[in-house]
Design a protein around this motif. Structure first.
Motif, PDB file in Angstrom:
ATOM      1  N   UNK A  24       0.822  -1.209   0.000  1.00  0.00           N
ATOM      2  CA  UNK A  24       0.000   0.000   0.000  1.00  0.00           C
ATOM      3  C   UNK A  24       0.855   1.259   0.000  1.00  0.00           C
ATOM      4  N   UNK A  25       1.936   1.248   0.777  1.00  0.00           N
ATOM      5  CA  UNK A  25       2.797   2.421   0.924  1.00  0.00           C
ATOM      6  C   UNK A  25       4.249   1.974   0.806  1.00  0.00           C
ATOM      7  N   UNK A  26       4.920   2.348  -0.280  1.00  0.00           N
ATOM      8  CA  UNK A  26       6.285   1.866  -0.503  1.00  0.00           C
ATOM      9  C   UNK A  26       7.273   2.487   0.481  1.00  0.00           C
ATOM     10  N   UNK A  27       7.003   3.686   0.966  1.00  0.00           N
ATOM     11  CA  UNK A  27       7.931   4.326   1.902  1.00  0.00           C
ATOM     12  C   UNK A  27       7.909   3.616   3.248  1.00  0.00           C
ATOM     13  N   UNK A  28       6.719   3.348   3.750  1.00  0.00           N
ATOM     14  CA  UNK A  28       6.605   2.648   5.036  1.00  0.00           C
ATOM     15  C   UNK A  28       7.163   1.241   4.941  1.00  0.00           C
ATOM     16  N   UNK A  29       6.841   0.552   3.839  1.00  0.00           N
ATOM     17  CA  UNK A  29       7.341  -0.816   3.655  1.00  0.00           C
ATOM     18  C   UNK A  29       8.860  -0.825   3.555  1.00  0.00           C
ATOM     19  N   UNK A  30       9.423   0.157   2.875  1.00  0.00           N
ATOM     20  CA  UNK A  30      10.879   0.221   2.740  1.00  0.00           C
ATOM     21  C   UNK A  30      11.537   0.410   4.095  1.00  0.00           C
ATOM     22  N   UNK A  31      10.960   1.255   4.942  1.00  0.00           N
ATOM     23  CA  UNK A  31      11.535   1.486   6.268  1.00  0.00           C
ATOM     24  C   UNK A  31      11.512   0.219   7.117  1.00  0.00           C
ATOM     25  N   UNK A  32      10.436  -0.555   6.997  1.00  0.00           N
ATOM     26  CA  UNK A  32      10.358  -1.822   7.740  1.00  0.00           C
ATOM     27  C   UNK A  32      11.475  -2.763   7.310  1.00  0.00           C
ATOM     28  N   UNK A  33      11.703  -2.880   6.006  1.00  0.00           N
ATOM     29  CA  UNK A  33      12.756  -3.770   5.521  1.00  0.00           C
ATOM     30  C   UNK A  33      14.138  -3.250   5.901  1.00  0.00           C
ATOM     31  N   UNK A  34      14.334  -1.948   5.832  1.00  0.00           N
ATOM     32  CA  UNK A  34      15.632  -1.375   6.216  1.00  0.00           C
ATOM     33  C   UNK A  34      15.935  -1.685   7.681  1.00  0.00           C
ATOM     34  N   UNK A  35      14.928  -1.586   8.529  1.00  0.00           N
ATOM     35  CA  UNK A  35      15.109  -1.891   9.946  1.00  0.00           C
ATOM     36  C   UNK A  35      15.429  -3.370  10.175  1.00  0.00           C
ATOM     37  N   UNK A  36      15.142  -4.197   9.164  1.00  0.00           N
ATOM     38  CA  UNK A  36      15.413  -5.629   9.289  1.00  0.00           C
ATOM     39  C   UNK A  36      16.584  -6.079   8.421  1.00  0.00           C
ATOM     40  N   UNK A  37      17.433  -5.140   8.034  1.00  0.00           N
ATOM     41  CA  UNK A  37      18.678  -5.511   7.371  1.00  0.00           C
ATOM     42  C   UNK A  37      18.773  -5.244   5.888  1.00  0.00           C
ATOM     43  N   UNK A  38      17.677  -4.856   5.239  1.00  0.00           N
ATOM     44  CA  UNK A  38      17.742  -4.554   3.810  1.00  0.00           C
ATOM     45  C   UNK A  38      18.384  -3.178   3.593  1.00  0.00           C
TER      46      UNK A  38
END
Length: 309
Positions: free
Chosen positions: A48-62
């Motif tokens: 739904x939201x690429x910015x929020x999803x990206x932050x979640x993945x970054x916080x998990x090592x991406x």
């Protein structure tokens, strides 16, 4: 980081689900789920939201990859996206892959699915897919699913194809191939009744593909844009084929099949039609106006054979 025993390639989806974010895989990963033997490349994920999803993945090592231009396959696109690289391989796993110190025999090839690859986050709205039904509060569906239902997948791909900028041939071809693969490999799409599971404005597209039209071509896509608009305006009635008399929308092979299934207008001449003569006629069907209506008189047939000789 979320741990999941399913395909590690789809690990970003499991991470997003752990954070209550619905998502589905897209393009090759989506059609492969329905039996298409395609090679998979980048992992495209609708959110739904690429910015929020990206932050979640970054916080998990991406790691976010800076990019000036969006890209889908080999096509440059103006659609929003966020591209991320997966975490480095766990050192413990890397250590296990080394040969045993007391032997020179390398370990056997891994039988596990491929690990995480580059993840491309795409806004679901840009690709005509409704993710609201996958929200955590929706009890009708499981939030843990990562594969779009085939009807929703086909609906979204058809709309994406017909909405695709006409000057982006590479992207148009990429999307058209996904649809063609589904029709070639998903048996359920060979059923005319499947149209009832599609949006009303896409049902004629389904009927036209099953009628033998050369779908994916520029004339076909242009025709279907007009049909979709007519269905939206309720000025078109659904039919078995929306343009049976338009030769540009059929391949030569399909034209031959259609004519072969028709009643012979000259039964008294049937004994004179050798097999090679029949194929000679089919090879020159483009010289006849109104192919689907058959020949109007024996003289037409003779003229065509002389021209094809």
């Amino acid at each position: 980081m979320a741990i999941n025993n399913s395909n590690p390639r789809h690990q970003p989806c499991y991470v997003l689900h752990d954070h209550g974010m619905p998502c589905v895989v897209w393009f090759e990963d989506a059609v492969a789920y329905y039996g298409v033997p395609t090679v998979v490349f980048d992992l495209h994920v609708l959110v739904s939201d690429i910015e929020t999803a990206a932050q979640v993945l970054i916080q998990n090592g991406w790691t976010l990859v800076p990019q000036e231009k969006g890209k889908i396959g080999n096509a440059n696109v103006d659609y929003a996206q966020r591209r991320l690289t997966p975490p480095s391989q766990d050192s413990h796993d890397a250590e296990l892959s080394k040969p045993h110190p007391h032997t020179s025999i390398p370990p056997p090839p891994s039988t596990k699915p491929p690990g995480p690859t580059t993840t491309v986050l795409l806004p679901a709205a840009d690709w005509n897919f409704n993710l609201e039904e996958y929200a955590p509060e929706n009890t009708k569906t499981l939030v843990t699913t990562i594969f779009p239902p085939i009807a929703g997948l086909l609906d979204a791909l058809i709309d994406s194809l017909l909405d695709c900028p006409s000057n982006n041939d590479i992207l148009q071809t990429h999307i058209a191939l996904q649809i063609a693969y589904l029709y070639d490999w998903a048996p359920v799409l060979q059923d005319r009744a499947f149209a009832e599971r599609l949006m009303y404005e896409h049902r004629q597209y389904h009927f036209d593909v099953l009628s033998g039209m050369s779908h994916g071509t520029v004339p076909f896509i242009s025709h279907q844009r007009n049909v979709r608009e007519a269905l939206r305006q309720r000025t078109h009635e659904l039919q078995e084929c929306s343009a049976l008399d338009n030769k540009a929308l059929f391949s030569g092979e399909r034209e031959a099949q259609l004519l072969a299934s028709m009643h012979n207008p000259f039964p008294e001449k049937e004994e004179d039609w050798k097999e090679e003569d029949g194929w000679e006629v089919y090879n020159h069907l483009e010289k006849i106006e109104g192919v689907a209506n058959g020949y109007t008189k024996p003289g037409d047939l003779e003229d065509i054979n002389r021209q094809g000789a």
